[in-house]
Design a protein around this motif. Structure first.
Motif, PDB file in Angstrom:
ATOM      1  N   ASP A  33       0.824  -1.217   0.000  1.00 36.56           N
ATOM      2  CA  ASP A  33       0.000   0.000   0.000  1.00 36.56           C
ATOM      3  C   ASP A  33       0.854   1.262   0.000  1.00 36.56           C
ATOM      4  O   ASP A  33       0.354   2.341  -0.313  1.00 36.56           O
ATOM      5  N   TRP A  34       2.140   1.143   0.372  1.00 36.06           N
ATOM      6  CA  TRP A  34       2.980   2.326   0.506  1.00 36.06           C
ATOM      7  C   TRP A  34       3.799   2.608  -0.748  1.00 36.06           C
ATOM      8  O   TRP A  34       4.134   3.762  -1.027  1.00 36.06           O
ATOM      9  N   VAL A  35       4.217   1.572  -1.466  1.00 30.98           N
ATOM     10  CA  VAL A  35       5.152   1.758  -2.585  1.00 30.98           C
ATOM     11  C   VAL A  35       4.567   2.747  -3.599  1.00 30.98           C
ATOM     12  O   VAL A  35       3.421   2.615  -4.020  1.00 30.98           O
ATOM     13  N   GLY A  36       5.378   3.719  -3.984  1.00 30.01           N
ATOM     14  CA  GLY A  36       4.942   4.730  -4.940  1.00 30.01           C
ATOM     15  C   GLY A  36       4.305   5.946  -4.307  1.00 30.01           C
ATOM     16  O   GLY A  36       4.039   6.931  -5.001  1.00 30.01           O
ATOM     17  N   GLN A  37       4.038   5.912  -2.990  1.00 24.21           N
ATOM     18  CA  GLN A  37       3.401   7.051  -2.322  1.00 24.21           C
ATOM     19  C   GLN A  37       4.419   8.155  -2.063  1.00 24.21           C
ATOM     20  O   GLN A  37       5.558   7.889  -1.650  1.00 24.21           O
ATOM     21  N   PRO A  38       4.041   9.423  -2.283  1.00 21.73           N
ATOM     22  CA  PRO A  38       4.950  10.529  -1.940  1.00 21.73           C
ATOM     23  C   PRO A  38       5.135  10.626  -0.434  1.00 21.73           C
ATOM     24  O   PRO A  38       4.282  10.191   0.359  1.00 21.73           O
ATOM     25  N   LEU A  39       6.245  11.229  -0.033  1.00 24.02           N
ATOM     26  CA  LEU A  39       6.552  11.377   1.387  1.00 24.02           C
ATOM     27  C   LEU A  39       5.471  12.153   2.119  1.00 24.02           C
ATOM     28  O   LEU A  39       5.065  11.791   3.222  1.00 24.02           O
ATOM     29  N   VAL A  40       4.949  13.222   1.469  1.00 23.68           N
ATOM     30  CA  VAL A  40       3.966  14.078   2.139  1.00 23.68           C
ATOM     31  C   VAL A  40       2.662  13.343   2.399  1.00 23.68           C
ATOM     32  O   VAL A  40       1.887  13.739   3.267  1.00 23.68           O
ATOM     33  N   GLN A  41       2.375  12.275   1.642  1.00 26.33           N
ATOM     34  CA  GLN A  41       1.148  11.508   1.870  1.00 26.33           C
ATOM     35  C   GLN A  41       1.379  10.345   2.818  1.00 26.33           C
ATOM     36  O   GLN A  41       0.423   9.780   3.348  1.00 26.33           O
ATOM     37  N   MET A  42       2.619   9.961   3.038  1.00 28.56           N
ATOM     38  CA  MET A  42       2.889   8.833   3.927  1.00 28.56           C
ATOM     39  C   MET A  42       2.824   9.243   5.393  1.00 28.56           C
ATOM     40  O   MET A  42       2.176   8.584   6.201  1.00 28.56           O
ATOM     41  N   ILE A  43       3.495  10.341   5.740  1.00 25.08           N
ATOM     42  CA  ILE A  43       3.619  10.671   7.158  1.00 25.08           C
ATOM     43  C   ILE A  43       2.405  11.430   7.680  1.00 25.08           C
ATOM     44  O   ILE A  43       2.189  11.491   8.871  1.00 25.08           O
ATOM     45  N   HIS A  44       1.584  12.033   6.780  1.00 27.34           N
ATOM     46  CA  HIS A  44       0.322  12.666   7.180  1.00 27.34           C
ATOM     47  C   HIS A  44       0.533  13.610   8.379  1.00 27.34           C
ATOM     48  O   HIS A  44       0.028  13.379   9.473  1.00 27.34           O
ATOM     49  N   THR A  45       1.282  14.645   8.194  1.00 33.34           N
ATOM     50  CA  THR A  45       1.506  15.625   9.243  1.00 33.34           C
ATOM     51  C   THR A  45       1.470  17.012   8.636  1.00 33.34           C
ATOM     52  O   THR A  45       1.680  17.188   7.428  1.00 33.34           O
ATOM     53  N   GLU A  46       1.187  18.017   9.457  1.00 35.14           N
ATOM     54  CA  GLU A  46       1.115  19.381   8.949  1.00 35.14           C
ATOM     55  C   GLU A  46       2.486  19.900   8.511  1.00 35.14           C
ATOM     56  O   GLU A  46       2.576  20.815   7.705  1.00 35.14           O
ATOM     57  N   MET A  51      -6.717   0.518  -7.491  1.00 33.01           N
ATOM     58  CA  MET A  51      -6.272   1.661  -8.286  1.00 33.01           C
ATOM     59  C   MET A  51      -4.753   1.820  -8.197  1.00 33.01           C
ATOM     60  O   MET A  51      -4.094   2.108  -9.200  1.00 33.01           O
ATOM     61  N   ARG A  52      -4.191   1.600  -7.004  1.00 32.68           N
ATOM     62  CA  ARG A  52      -2.736   1.676  -6.884  1.00 32.68           C
ATOM     63  C   ARG A  52      -2.064   0.591  -7.731  1.00 32.68           C
ATOM     64  O   ARG A  52      -1.045   0.844  -8.389  1.00 32.68           O
ATOM     65  N   SER A  53      -2.646  -0.616  -7.706  1.00 36.21           N
ATOM     66  CA  SER A  53      -2.107  -1.689  -8.536  1.00 36.21           C
ATOM     67  C   SER A  53      -2.239  -1.347 -10.017  1.00 36.21           C
ATOM     68  O   SER A  53      -1.340  -1.625 -10.818  1.00 36.21           O
ATOM     69  N   ALA A  54      -3.373  -0.730 -10.397  1.00 36.61           N
ATOM     70  CA  ALA A  54      -3.580  -0.363 -11.798  1.00 36.61           C
ATOM     71  C   ALA A  54      -2.556   0.672 -12.259  1.00 36.61           C
ATOM     72  O   ALA A  54      -2.089   0.632 -13.400  1.00 36.61           O
ATOM     73  N   ILE A  55      -2.199   1.589 -11.361  1.00 36.89           N
ATOM     74  CA  ILE A  55      -1.171   2.579 -11.709  1.00 36.89           C
ATOM     75  C   ILE A  55       0.174   1.887 -11.922  1.00 36.89           C
ATOM     76  O   ILE A  55       0.896   2.166 -12.877  1.00 36.89           O
ATOM     77  N   THR A  56       0.487   0.945 -11.030  1.00 42.34           N
ATOM     78  CA  THR A  56       1.757   0.222 -11.158  1.00 42.34           C
ATOM     79  C   THR A  56       1.787  -0.625 -12.426  1.00 42.34           C
ATOM     80  O   THR A  56       2.803  -0.694 -13.124  1.00 42.34           O
ATOM     81  N   GLN A  57       0.640  -1.283 -12.736  1.00 38.64           N
ATOM     82  CA  GLN A  57       0.562  -2.166 -13.904  1.00 38.64           C
ATOM     83  C   GLN A  57       0.252  -1.417 -15.199  1.00 38.64           C
ATOM     84  O   GLN A  57       0.095  -2.044 -16.239  1.00 38.64           O
ATOM     85  N   ASN A  58       0.099  -0.086 -15.103  1.00 43.18           N
ATOM     86  CA  ASN A  58      -0.170   0.737 -16.291  1.00 43.18           C
ATOM     87  C   ASN A  58      -1.466   0.300 -16.989  1.00 43.18           C
ATOM     88  O   ASN A  58      -1.521   0.144 -18.206  1.00 43.18           O
ATOM     89  N   LEU A 100      -4.110   9.953  -5.731  1.00 38.88           N
ATOM     90  CA  LEU A 100      -3.641   9.119  -6.844  1.00 38.88           C
ATOM     91  C   LEU A 100      -3.926   9.750  -8.196  1.00 38.88           C
ATOM     92  O   LEU A 100      -3.408   9.286  -9.222  1.00 38.88           O
ATOM     93  N   ILE A 101      -4.742  10.803  -8.211  1.00 38.29           N
ATOM     94  CA  ILE A 101      -5.095  11.426  -9.490  1.00 38.29           C
ATOM     95  C   ILE A 101      -3.862  12.017 -10.168  1.00 38.29           C
ATOM     96  O   ILE A 101      -3.808  12.114 -11.405  1.00 38.29           O
ATOM     97  N   ALA A 102      -2.840  12.383  -9.373  1.00 32.51           N
ATOM     98  CA  ALA A 102      -1.621  12.943  -9.967  1.00 32.51           C
ATOM     99  C   ALA A 102      -0.906  11.893 -10.812  1.00 32.51           C
ATOM    100  O   ALA A 102      -0.467  12.158 -11.929  1.00 32.51           O
ATOM    101  N   ALA A 103      -0.790  10.663 -10.274  1.00 35.44           N
ATOM    102  CA  ALA A 103      -0.124   9.592 -11.036  1.00 35.44           C
ATOM    103  C   ALA A 103      -0.940   9.208 -12.262  1.00 35.44           C
ATOM    104  O   ALA A 103      -0.398   8.965 -13.344  1.00 35.44           O
TER     105      ALA A 103
END
Length: 914
Positions: free
Chosen positions: A397-410, A656-663, A711-714
């Motif tokens: 669930d984490w692979v490919g996620q930006p840092l700002v979305q992983m740590i979820h902090t202000e 959806m994350r898998s679909a992004i990875t699998q193109n 995920l809309i950015a990817a």
């Protein structure tokens, strides 16, 4: 062949006749009931006559319905609507006369309006005739008679029926169009089946030709091998230079030739003419593996012989790893192996490197601290088990996620910026995990660079400080108030909710628990700063706290999430009024320093009942999330289906994350007709998701979730890359000057790498920038007009064109429009819809006049009729886009449409070009 429009009319006629049969039978029963009531009551004669007339009309309509069905079966293009309209009109007038008598007659007339809304949804004007006559004609008579049913029953129910009929008509039309589109695609697949078969046969023939050429090439290679055998000395030199050894094994004579045994075994027996035996050098523990691999290949169980083993060098306390790869090249007349040729390679360094990697992986995975790696775009590449445990998520669930979305902090944005500028960050933050659970986290980030000083990746180490924090909290007193707003906090509010469990008499008082969350509050913090956001929360808390009854117990649950209790005493209208007042109070402008802020809220409501007292807050939050998912600025009540929606949304997000990875995302193109040249010279790229198991996913289902999860950015980046590649390929096929439009999401606008993403897409595809147009909406630009002006000017420096999508539905500030480097305005389809049947649209005309003065191109969306198209042509609109021109099509179909479509074709067609 029946066109799409004619098929739509035929399908609607079928639905009308099918449901008309039920409608007239229901009308007959209601009219008989009305006649019986009138017979046993002293009512005017006109009432009895009208009830009897309705019964006769219903019987006549049933016979007419059978006739119309037979006529429609014989002539699919014939329309029964005029006949049905006449019958419905007469029926509506008769029921309007009945409704004038009030009492049960009025109730039955209202029921007739409900039946029309239920059965005649396929033709909205039939429902409008019935509900209009029954709803409007009796009003003066009931008002004159001072009948209380006029206000209490008649007007609310007729308004409700009209609204339900309008929504039902829209839903029915969308379902019918989707069904017809599916049939059209099936028909298209059937028509292309023979063409696909011919292509398959042609490809089979090509493969046979290729196989023939390969056979000749194999023969040629044999001849080359014979020539190489004659040049043994040159071969030995080449093998020595490449670090490979060569061996040739004659299985019939039991002779083995080795090119260089000294290089691998430290022994030159072969060169000295002595017999060389491999088993003399291979370590005994590795010999069984060598024999097994050799036997499997000689028996034909494997295509190649491959073995790795260790050898002990003579006179040295040193071992060496060797890898052999070979293949049987000749067999005797009995099919037994006769000759085997292969290569030998020293892999000692590779095995040492593999051992080092194994040790590093063990240290990485068994570390007591969370360790993770980021790529140069600060997206997660890998992490260890402790990192997943800290954030309660799996690695997938984490692979490919930006840092700002992983740590979820202000502080996420500032951490990312400092890491990019300084190459390191170290500190303690408050992060979020699981279901919005905050926890203290120590994090250390360091940039790793290559030998040439270029950035390779980022190494991160983190540690959960929750245990230390809990130790500190044990010594501090618990407080019931939120430090920022002064409202009660979550702990106190949950204690209040537990009173519903302890005191059963409270369940009789009819309470509702509400949770509200500010829409786009994050953009306030990002645009104006955390201080402005905190002051906004304080001002909002003051407004909520100022509410009198029936609103009680206002509390702050988290950052921009508040909760309250409403006592509505079983009066649903009172509850709805309180919610409406609450939304009005929230949307009133806030004056924070010199900024005037307008915010909206998503509200979730859970009614307190005997069976849900332990889940009140969770249910209210689930309803609030549903309100956010529907666009915000609304209130939603909890129902049991919402309990399963988070699971479904999590499953879709994972897919959806898998679909992004699998193109898996593809691109369809909706053409735009140039009204000045009559040709299609521009298309809009639209994302499509074909799930491997569920098939085509409706964009309305996954686009909002992609926006919410980021995920809309990817997805947008994949669409941009594919669209640019397709457009560049079209130019190579000499299809003309075709421009392509790509939608840019708000997440992409807020990212700092949008310029690089667009630049890379143009460079990789080779598409000239002038043929790429980026579409942005007003709302995303107006969040921060200064930032918007800067990044739009930067995008324009690439040479691309910019379009403002859905113009007129957002802020529509003309002063800002002059400052932005916009080339094109896209009129929202809601305004184009006003021009149906040739009716003028003042908004469309105003936008076109304004665009002409600013020298901007204009694209009209949602063009569905020829009247709308003619109207836009007269006004001087530049482009038209909509179902009249074409639906969004795959690449092959849109190219066919571009080749054969022009304005003359459109004027000669029916109601649809495609």
């Amino acid at each position: 062949m029946v066109t799409d429009s004619e098929t739509l009319h035929h399908r609607r006629a079928q639905i009308l006749l099918r449901n008309g049969r039920y409608f007239w039978w229901s009308t007959l029963l209601v009219s008989v009931a009305c006649g019986v009531f009138q017979l046993f009551n002293d009512l005017p004669q006109i009432g009895q006559w009208s009830a009897g007339a309705v019964s006769m009309l219903a019987l006549c309509a049933l016979s007419t319905n059978v006739y119309c069905q037979r006529r429609l079966d014989a002539a699919p293009l014939w329309s029964p609507v005029p006949i049905v309209t006449l019958l419905i009109s007469v029926n509506a007038l008769l029921w309007a006369a009945i409704a004038q008598q009030g009492g049960l007659c009025l109730t039955l007339a209202i029921a007739e309006g409900g039946l029309a809304s239920l059965f005649l949804y396929s033709h909205g004007r039939l429902v409008a005739i019935t509900d209009g006559a029954i709803g409007l004609i009796p009003i003066p008579f009931l008002f004159q008679a001072d009948d209380p049913l006029l206000i209490q029953v008649h007007l609310p129910l007729m308004a409700l029926f009209s609204l339900a009929a309008a929504l039902g008509h829209q839903l029915a039309m969308r379902n019918i169009r989707q069904e017809l589109e599916s049939q059209r695609l099936t028909q298209l697949l059937t028509e292309n089946q023979s063409d696909l078969l011919n292509r398959f046969n042609q490809r089979t023939h090509d493969v046979e030709q290729i196989n023939h050429r390969l056979s000749r090439e194999v023969q040629l290679r044999k001849e080359v091998n014979q020539a190489l055998t004659q040049s043994e000395a040159q071969l030995n030199l080449a093998m020595a230079a490449s670090g490979l050894g060569f061996w040739d094994w004659d299985l019939l004579l039991h002779r083995v030739y080795h090119s260089d045994t000294a290089q691998f075994f430290g022994n030159s027996d072969t060169l000295n003419g002595k017999e060389f035996v491999l088993t003399d050098y291979v370590l005994p523990e590795d010999m069984p593996l060598v024999r097994k691999a050799l036997k499997q290949h000689l028996r034909g169980e494997t295509d190649y012989y491959q073995a790795r083993y260790r050898v002990q060098l003579p006179h040295k306390r040193q071992q060496r790893w060797i890898e052999d790869i070979g293949k049987v090249t000749e067999r005797n007349h009995l099919g037994r192996p006769a000759r085997m040729i292969g290569t030998r390679r020293d892999i000692s360094q590779d095995m040492q490197l593999q051992e080092d990697l194994t040790l590093s992986s063990s240290l990485f995975n068994n570390s007591t601290e969370g360790v993770f790696m980021l790529d140069v775009q600060q997206r997660l590449r890998t992490c260890n088990r402790m990192f997943c445990q800290i954030f309660a998520q799996s690695q997938g669930d984490w692979v490919g996620q930006p840092l700002v979305q992983m740590i979820h902090t202000e502080q996420a944005q500032s951490i990312s910026m400092q890491l990019g500028s300084q190459g390191h960050y170290r500190g303690e933050i408050i992060a979020i995990r699981g279901q919005n659970q905050p926890f203290p986290l120590s994090i250390n980030l360091t940039a790793i660079r290559r030998a040439d000083a270029s950035l390779c990746h980022y190494l991160g180490i983190c540690r959960d400080l929750s245990a230390n924090q809990r130790t500190k909290n044990k010594s501090s007193d618990r407080t019931d108030f939120d430090s920022l707003t002064g409202l009660f906090n979550r702990d106190y509010f949950q204690r209040v909710l537990r009173q519903f469990q302890d005191h059963e008499h409270l369940l009789q008082d009819h309470y509702a628990v509400c949770v509200l969350n500010l829409d786009r509050f994050k953009s306030v913090n990002e645009s104006f700063g955390v201080e402005i956001g905190d002051q906004l929360l304080k001002d909002l808390a003051a407004r909520l706290n100022d509410f009198a009854e029936p609103i009680h117990q206002v509390a702050r649950l988290s950052s921009d999430e508040f909760a309250l209790i409403i006592e509505y005493q079983g009066n649903q209208d009172r509850l709805l009024t309180s919610l409406a007042d609450l939304q009005v109070a929230i949307t009133r402008p806030f004056l924070v320093t010199e900024h005037e802020l307008i915010v909206t809220a998503s509200i979730g409501v859970c009614i307190v009942k005997d069976g849900n007292v332990r889940q009140l807050l969770n249910h209210a939050i689930a309803a609030m999330n549903q309100a956010r998912y529907q666009g915000g600025n609304n209130a939603q009540f909890f129902h049991q289906r919402l309990a399963t929606q988070p699971v479904a949304r999590m499953q879709m997000e994972k897919a959806m994350r898998s679909a992004i990875t699998q193109n898996e995302f593809s691109v369809n193109y909706q053409p735009k007709l140039n009204l000045r040249t009559g040709r299609i010279d521009s298309v809009e790229a639209l994302a499509r998701w074909i799930h491997p198991e569920n098939g085509l996913i409706d964009p309305q289902d996954f686009i909002p979730l992609a926006e919410e999860t980021g995920l809309i950015a990817a997805i947008g980046e994949q669409v941009l890359n594919k669209a640019c590649l397709d457009a560049a390929e079209w130019r190579e096929q000499n299809l003309g000057e075709i421009s392509i439009s790509v939608n840019i999401s708000g997440h992409q606008v807020r990212r700092d790498d949008l310029y690089d993403v667009v630049h890379n897409a143009l460079c990789q595809s080779g598409l000239p920038a002038v043929y790429l147009e980026l579409e942005l909406t007003e709302s995303m630009l107006m969040e921060d007009i200064h930032h918007a002006q800067e990044f739009l000017n930067r995008l324009r420096s690439l040479g691309v064109r910019l379009a403002l999508d859905d113009f007129g539905t957002g802020y529509s500030s003309l002063s800002y429009l002059k400052r932005l480097p916009i080339d094109t305005l896209k009129i929202d389809k809601s305004f184009v819809a006003e021009a149906r049947q040739g009716a003028p649209s003042p908004i469309v005309e105003a936008i076109l006049a304004m665009a002409d003065s600013l020298k901007l191109k204009v694209v009209a969306e949602g063009v569905e009729t020829k009247e709308q198209l003619s109207y836009l042509e007269r006004l001087g609109c530049d482009y038209a886009q909509g179902y009249l021109i074409s639906h969004a099509l795959p690449t092959a179909e849109v190219l066919t449409l571009i080749r054969h479509t022009n304005l003359d074709t459109l004027s000669q067609a029916g109601d649809s070009l495609h």
